[in-house]
Write an enzyme that holds these catalytic residues in place. Structure first.
Site, PDB file in Angstrom:
ATOM      1  N   GLU A   1       0.815  -1.273  -0.098  1.00 20.04           N
ATOM      2  CA  GLU A   1      -0.063   0.081   0.062  1.00 20.04           C
ATOM      3  C   GLU A   1       1.154   1.072  -0.014  1.00 20.04           C
ATOM      4  O   GLU A   1       1.597   1.402   0.829  1.00 20.04           O
ATOM      5  CB  GLU A   1      -0.915  -0.132   1.329  1.00 20.04           C
ATOM      6  CG  GLU A   1      -1.637   1.232   1.312  1.00 20.04           C
ATOM      7  CD  GLU A   1      -2.214   1.272   2.852  1.00 20.04           C
ATOM      8  OE1 GLU A   1      -2.696   0.354   3.492  1.00 20.04           O
ATOM      9  OE2 GLU A   1      -2.538   2.432   3.196  1.00 20.04           O
TER      10      GLU A   1
ATOM     11  N   ARG B   1       1.060  10.282   0.224  1.00 21.80           N
ATOM     12  CA  ARG B   1       1.456  11.378   1.348  1.00 21.80           C
ATOM     13  C   ARG B   1       2.705  12.173   0.630  1.00 21.80           C
ATOM     14  O   ARG B   1       3.343  13.029   1.330  1.00 21.80           O
ATOM     15  CB  ARG B   1       1.968  10.769   2.530  1.00 21.80           C
ATOM     16  CG  ARG B   1       0.464  10.433   3.344  1.00 21.80           C
ATOM     17  CD  ARG B   1       1.052   9.780   4.774  1.00 21.80           C
ATOM     18  NE  ARG B   1       0.281   8.652   5.000  1.00 21.80           N
ATOM     19  CZ  ARG B   1       0.483   7.855   5.910  1.00 21.80           C
ATOM     20  NH1 ARG B   1       1.566   8.041   6.620  1.00 21.80           N
ATOM     21  NH2 ARG B   1      -0.154   6.828   6.138  1.00 21.80           N
TER      22      ARG B   1
ATOM     23  N   THR C   1      -3.965   6.235   1.979  1.00 26.76           N
ATOM     24  CA  THR C   1      -4.154   7.591   2.144  1.00 26.76           C
ATOM     25  C   THR C   1      -4.850   8.422   1.187  1.00 26.76           C
ATOM     26  O   THR C   1      -4.576   9.550   0.699  1.00 26.76           O
ATOM     27  CB  THR C   1      -2.902   8.556   2.695  1.00 26.76           C
ATOM     28  OG1 THR C   1      -1.804   7.596   3.244  1.00 26.76           O
ATOM     29  CG2 THR C   1      -2.930   9.883   3.525  1.00 26.76           C
TER      30      THR C   1
ATOM     31  N   LYS D   1     -10.822  -0.625   7.298  1.00 25.62           N
ATOM     32  CA  LYS D   1      -9.564  -0.524   7.999  1.00 25.62           C
ATOM     33  C   LYS D   1     -10.015   0.057   9.441  1.00 25.62           C
ATOM     34  O   LYS D   1     -11.031   0.661   9.576  1.00 25.62           O
ATOM     35  CB  LYS D   1      -8.790   0.649   7.272  1.00 25.62           C
ATOM     36  CG  LYS D   1      -7.529   0.829   7.883  1.00 25.62           C
ATOM     37  CD  LYS D   1      -6.689   1.940   6.936  1.00 25.62           C
ATOM     38  CE  LYS D   1      -5.768   2.648   7.715  1.00 25.62           C
ATOM     39  NZ  LYS D   1      -4.809   3.200   6.514  1.00 25.62           N
TER      40      LYS D   1
HETATM   41  C1  3PG Z   1      -1.384   4.182   7.510  1.00 26.00           C
HETATM   42  O1  3PG Z   1      -1.112   4.855   6.724  1.00 26.00           O
HETATM   43  O2  3PG Z   1      -2.114   3.041   7.737  1.00 26.00           O
HETATM   44  C2  3PG Z   1      -0.540   4.252   8.731  1.00 26.00           C
HETATM   45  O3  3PG Z   1       0.074   5.337   8.831  1.00 26.00           O
HETATM   46  C3  3PG Z   1       0.399   3.038   9.052  1.00 26.00           C
HETATM   47  O4  3PG Z   1       0.587   2.927  10.378  1.00 26.00           O
HETATM   48  P1  3PG Z   1       2.138   2.505  10.962  1.00 26.00           P
HETATM   49  O5  3PG Z   1       3.096   3.346  10.341  1.00 26.00           O
HETATM   50  O6  3PG Z   1       1.938   2.910  12.457  1.00 26.00           O
HETATM   51  O7  3PG Z   1       2.287   1.233  10.728  1.00 26.00           O
END
Ligand code: 3PG
Length: 203
Positions: free
Chosen positions: A37, A41, A64, A124
Site C-alpha cells: 500500500e 503522502r 491515504t 480498516k
Molecule cells: C497508515 O497509513 O495506515 C498508517 O500510517 C500506518 O501506520 P504505521 O506507520 O503505524 O504502521
C-alpha cells in the site's frame, strides 16, 4: 475481502520518490510478501505506484486516499486497491465507479454502522493501537458479526499476532517492515520477521 484474505500483512509504504520503488517491490515479492500500500503522502507516490505496478508479481494499492480525484489518479497510475484513513462516501462511490476495491477506515461503532449502511463488508480499523488495539476490534466484532477488519496504525511484529488471532481480522497493515530510511538488507530481514508472524498466526 479477497485481497486482504490472501495477504494477512500489508506493508504500508511511504516513498519520497520513485527511485526506490522497483527495488522495494522486488524485495517484497522475493520475501514472500507480494503486496504494497503506497501512501499518497509524498509528491512521488503516484510515480512510485506506476513503477511498482509494472511488477506483475506485486499487488500495489494506494493508501491515504482522501478525495475522489486521488482515487482516480491512483487507478490511472495502476493501483489495484485503495485505502483511506477514514470513511468518505464520495471516495467509496468513486472507487465503485472505477471498479477499484476500497478499504475505508473506521475507529468507532458509529463509523462501522455508517460503513455497513453504504454496503461495505470490510473496513480498516485506524489508528488501531491508539483506538484500543485488538480488544477494541474484538468488541466491535462482537456487535458487528458480519464486518471484517484490517487494523492499521501502530502495529509491529510484537503485537500483529494479537490482531491476527481474531477471526474478524482479515489482515493487518503496517509500515514496520518498510521503514523509510532502512536499506534493502534491513528490509529483507524485517520481511523475514513478518513471515514468522504470519506462520505463528496460522494464516
Ligand atoms: C497508515 O497509513 O495506515 C498508517 O500510517 C500506518 O501506520 P504505521 O506507520 O503505524 O504502521
Amino acid at each position: 475481502m479477497k485481497i486482504f484474505e490472501a495477504h494477512p500483512v500489508v506493508p504500508v509504504v511511504v516513498l519520497d520518490d520513485e527511485s526506490r520503488a522497483a527495488d522495494l517491490g522486488r524485495a517484497l515479492v522475493g520475501g514472500g510478501l507480494p503486496i504494497a500500500e503506497v501512501t499518497l503522502r509524498t509528491p512521488g507516490a503516484l510515480a512510485a505506484i506506476a513503477t511498482m505496478a509494472r511488477n506483475r508479481d506485486l499487488l500495489v494499492g494506494a493508501g491515504t486516499v482522501l478525495t475522489p480525484e486521488q482515487a482516480t489518479a491512483a487507478a490511472e497510475a495502476g493501483a489495484r486497491f485503495a485505502v483511506c484513513p477514514g470513511l468518505s462516501r464520495a471516495v467509496v462511490e468513486r472507487c465503485g465507479m472505477l471498479g477499484l476495491p476500497v478499504l475505508p477506515g473506521v475507529a468507532t461503532a458509529t463509523e462501522v454502522l455508517a460503513a455497513r449502511e453504504i454496503g461495505l463488508k470490510a473496513v480498516k480499523f485506524f489508528p488501531a493501537e491508539t483506538s484500543g488495539g485488538a480488544p477494541a476490534v474484538a468488541a466491535l466484532a462482537a456487535v458487528f458479526g458480519d464486518m471484517r477488519f484490517v487494523p492499521t496504525g501502530g502495529i509491529t511484529a510484537a503485537n500483529a499476532g494479537d490482531y491476527l488471532a481474531l477471526p474478524s481480522v482479515l489482515a493487518v497493515g503496517g509500515s514496520w517492515m518498510v521503514p523509510r530510511s532502512a536499506d534493502l538488507d534491513r528490509i529483507q530481514e524485517l520481511i523475514g520477521g513478518v513471515r514468522a508472524v504470519i506462520a505463528a498466526a496460522g494464516r
